[in-house]
Design a protein around this motif. Sequence first.
Motif, PDB file in Angstrom:
ATOM      1  N   ASN A  33       0.896  -1.596  -0.241  1.00 52.03           N
ATOM      2  CA  ASN A  33      -0.235  -0.109   0.432  1.00 52.03           C
ATOM      3  C   ASN A  33       0.551   1.405  -0.030  1.00 52.03           C
ATOM      4  O   ASN A  33       1.438   1.242   0.446  1.00 52.03           O
ATOM      5  CB  ASN A  33      -0.843   0.372   1.498  1.00 52.03           C
ATOM      6  N   GLU A  34       0.212   2.323  -0.871  1.00 54.25           N
ATOM      7  CA  GLU A  34       0.869   3.606  -0.552  1.00 54.25           C
ATOM      8  C   GLU A  34       0.001   4.260   0.508  1.00 54.25           C
ATOM      9  O   GLU A  34      -0.718   4.741   0.444  1.00 54.25           O
ATOM     10  CB  GLU A  34       1.016   3.958  -2.061  1.00 54.25           C
ATOM     11  N   GLY A  35       0.918   5.040   1.686  1.00 49.40           N
ATOM     12  CA  GLY A  35       0.434   5.318   2.638  1.00 49.40           C
ATOM     13  C   GLY A  35      -0.375   4.255   3.751  1.00 49.40           C
ATOM     14  O   GLY A  35       1.097   2.950   4.178  1.00 49.40           O
ATOM     15  N   PRO A  36      -1.129   4.466   4.859  1.00 50.07           N
ATOM     16  CA  PRO A  36      -1.927   3.624   5.866  1.00 50.07           C
ATOM     17  C   PRO A  36      -2.070   2.319   5.103  1.00 50.07           C
ATOM     18  O   PRO A  36      -2.830   1.941   4.356  1.00 50.07           O
ATOM     19  CB  PRO A  36      -2.772   4.070   6.361  1.00 50.07           C
ATOM     20  N   ILE A  37      -1.644   1.469   6.072  1.00 55.42           N
ATOM     21  CA  ILE A  37      -2.049   0.085   6.197  1.00 55.42           C
ATOM     22  C   ILE A  37      -2.333  -1.205   7.338  1.00 55.42           C
ATOM     23  O   ILE A  37      -2.623  -1.993   7.015  1.00 55.42           O
ATOM     24  CB  ILE A  37      -0.428  -1.160   5.542  1.00 55.42           C
ATOM     25  N   VAL A  60     -15.155   7.344  39.486  1.00 56.68           N
ATOM     26  CA  VAL A  60     -13.930   6.414  38.113  1.00 56.68           C
ATOM     27  C   VAL A  60     -12.997   7.282  38.126  1.00 56.68           C
ATOM     28  O   VAL A  60     -12.034   7.745  38.039  1.00 56.68           O
ATOM     29  CB  VAL A  60     -15.202   7.194  36.215  1.00 56.68           C
ATOM     30  N   GLU A  61     -11.806   6.055  37.861  1.00 57.12           N
ATOM     31  CA  GLU A  61     -10.403   6.866  37.856  1.00 57.12           C
ATOM     32  C   GLU A  61      -9.664   6.342  35.919  1.00 57.12           C
ATOM     33  O   GLU A  61      -9.923   4.909  35.980  1.00 57.12           O
ATOM     34  CB  GLU A  61      -9.461   6.026  38.220  1.00 57.12           C
ATOM     35  N   PHE A  62      -9.423   7.033  34.831  1.00 59.42           N
ATOM     36  CA  PHE A  62      -8.971   6.470  33.438  1.00 59.42           C
ATOM     37  C   PHE A  62      -6.954   6.178  33.914  1.00 59.42           C
ATOM     38  O   PHE A  62      -7.174   7.754  34.056  1.00 59.42           O
ATOM     39  CB  PHE A  62      -9.266   7.226  33.423  1.00 59.42           C
ATOM     40  N   THR A  63      -6.508   5.224  33.445  1.00 63.19           N
ATOM     41  CA  THR A  63      -5.109   5.581  33.614  1.00 63.19           C
ATOM     42  C   THR A  63      -5.023   5.206  32.652  1.00 63.19           C
ATOM     43  O   THR A  63      -5.050   3.775  32.086  1.00 63.19           O
ATOM     44  CB  THR A  63      -5.038   4.399  34.678  1.00 63.19           C
ATOM     45  N   ASP A  64      -3.293   5.403  32.045  1.00 62.72           N
ATOM     46  CA  ASP A  64      -2.776   4.393  31.080  1.00 62.72           C
ATOM     47  C   ASP A  64      -3.606   4.692  29.532  1.00 62.72           C
ATOM     48  O   ASP A  64      -3.450   3.709  29.206  1.00 62.72           O
ATOM     49  CB  ASP A  64      -2.350   3.748  31.458  1.00 62.72           C
ATOM     50  N   THR A  65      -4.240   5.159  29.243  1.00 60.78           N
ATOM     51  CA  THR A  65      -4.394   5.250  28.232  1.00 60.78           C
ATOM     52  C   THR A  65      -3.602   5.904  26.821  1.00 60.78           C
ATOM     53  O   THR A  65      -2.693   6.491  27.081  1.00 60.78           O
ATOM     54  CB  THR A  65      -5.785   6.357  27.517  1.00 60.78           C
ATOM     55  N   LEU A  66      -2.439   4.195  26.150  1.00 65.61           N
ATOM     56  CA  LEU A  66      -1.981   4.289  25.594  1.00 65.61           C
ATOM     57  C   LEU A  66      -1.777   4.585  23.713  1.00 65.61           C
ATOM     58  O   LEU A  66      -1.890   3.319  23.718  1.00 65.61           O
ATOM     59  CB  LEU A  66      -0.951   2.696  26.396  1.00 65.61           C
ATOM     60  N   PHE A  67      -1.334   5.385  23.475  1.00 68.08           N
ATOM     61  CA  PHE A  67      -0.844   5.310  21.788  1.00 68.08           C
ATOM     62  C   PHE A  67       0.287   5.625  21.622  1.00 68.08           C
ATOM     63  O   PHE A  67      -0.004   4.096  20.910  1.00 68.08           O
ATOM     64  CB  PHE A  67      -1.234   6.882  22.283  1.00 68.08           C
ATOM     65  N   GLU A  68       1.041   4.900  22.861  1.00 70.37           N
ATOM     66  CA  GLU A  68       2.203   4.572  22.239  1.00 70.37           C
ATOM     67  C   GLU A  68       2.645   2.785  22.223  1.00 70.37           C
ATOM     68  O   GLU A  68       2.908   2.135  21.392  1.00 70.37           O
ATOM     69  CB  GLU A  68       3.507   4.253  23.532  1.00 70.37           C
ATOM     70  N   SER A  69       1.282   2.063  22.948  1.00 75.57           N
ATOM     71  CA  SER A  69       1.094   0.493  22.161  1.00 75.57           C
ATOM     72  C   SER A  69       1.600   0.557  20.697  1.00 75.57           C
ATOM     73  O   SER A  69       1.888  -0.714  20.559  1.00 75.57           O
ATOM     74  CB  SER A  69      -0.012  -0.201  22.871  1.00 75.57           C
ATOM     75  N   GLY A  70       0.990   0.611  19.782  1.00 79.11           N
ATOM     76  CA  GLY A  70       1.172   0.983  18.830  1.00 79.11           C
ATOM     77  C   GLY A  70       0.543   2.207  17.892  1.00 79.11           C
ATOM     78  O   GLY A  70      -0.602   2.594  18.000  1.00 79.11           O
ATOM     79  N   GLY A  71       1.354   2.618  16.804  1.00 77.36           N
ATOM     80  CA  GLY A  71       1.113   3.691  15.892  1.00 77.36           C
ATOM     81  C   GLY A  71       0.499   3.455  14.832  1.00 77.36           C
ATOM     82  O   GLY A  71       0.814   2.021  14.477  1.00 77.36           O
ATOM     83  N   ILE A  72       0.075   4.288  13.959  1.00 77.06           N
ATOM     84  CA  ILE A  72      -0.073   4.125  13.031  1.00 77.06           C
ATOM     85  C   ILE A  72       0.911   3.451  11.457  1.00 77.06           C
ATOM     86  O   ILE A  72       2.136   4.264  11.191  1.00 77.06           O
ATOM     87  CB  ILE A  72      -0.967   5.442  11.860  1.00 77.06           C
ATOM     88  N   THR A  73       1.088   1.988  10.911  1.00 74.95           N
ATOM     89  CA  THR A  73       1.667   1.514  10.534  1.00 74.95           C
ATOM     90  C   THR A  73       1.407   2.127   9.104  1.00 74.95           C
ATOM     91  O   THR A  73       0.131   1.966   8.572  1.00 74.95           O
ATOM     92  CB  THR A  73       1.806   0.731  10.375  1.00 74.95           C
ATOM     93  N   CYS A  74       2.518   3.408   8.153  1.00 80.04           N
ATOM     94  CA  CYS A  74       1.833   3.857   7.652  1.00 80.04           C
ATOM     95  C   CYS A  74       3.402   3.861   6.229  1.00 80.04           C
ATOM     96  O   CYS A  74       4.743   4.255   6.911  1.00 80.04           O
ATOM     97  CB  CYS A  74       2.024   6.054   7.514  1.00 80.04           C
TER      98      CYS A  74
END
Length: 298
Positions: free
Chosen positions: A82-86, A194-208
């Motif tokens: 793919n050209e771009g996000p996959i 309510v408590e929100f903890t570790d909304t982890l975006f670093e666990s997987g970014g967009i593979t582009c």
Amino acid sequence: MNPGVFHACGHDAHMAMLITVSEIIQRNKVLLKNNIALLFEEAEEIGSGTPPICDALTQFNIKSIWGIHVEPDVQAGLIALNEGPIMAGSADINITIRGAGGHSSRPDYCHNPINAVAAIVQSIRTLWVDNIPPDSRTSFAFTKISGGTELNIIPDEVYLGGNLRFFDRSKAELIIDKMKTRISCISREYECAVEFTDTLFESGGITCNDVELCKKVKSKMIDNGLKDTIISIPPLYSSESFSHFCKKYKCIYAFLGNGSDTNYPLHSSNFRVDLNQLPLGIKATLSYIEAENSILMK
């Protein structure tokens, strides 16, 4: 080694292709204009292997990075380029709902967090229908609920977790904000905190994939007689640790077709690699090396 444990994702095939490529590189090293690093990633299964590699690569002038993975949803004999996000990005959602526990004989004395969690799970489903644009290319699922110890005891707290997949981080952040607002409102309705903890975006970014690099490699693959093997596919909602490389370098992540009428999905105990497809993956990888070095290897 863990006897009886099978990750079932084809990593042995990926290493076999890379080792074979290394032998061909060695035979043609006098032709190379650039040094080539072969990356063997540990702990890909839990996403912790790529960051140390990225740290190690800072000492080099990296031009680009190529990765290839077997994929049963792509027909055997084809390469998805793919050209771009996959592949999608991933964010983990961790929520703790705290109430006031007690004995099941008198729920009126308690603020039962289980009731709040039940309402939250149902409400987030309607949030997706009423508030999230249908073209947002996102998906979300609650995947874990944990709470309580005995059948006659109302617990003080319940854990609720889920996972969001996305192709636009700004949209993902907006969705998470909407979810937090609704979850907080429902928790108050049930007199819970309510408590929100570790909304982890670093666990997987967009593979582009880099568009220009893809075009360059496709052209070389066509020169090498692979024109009829090249396809594009709808981006996958699964995520990949290779995305860490995409944040820093020009990258391509390709899929080597492993699909057949009798094949099973990745991570199934019945999944098997079609070894007859590995030569195609090797040829595609060599085409990338040739394109980046303006050479023809033997």
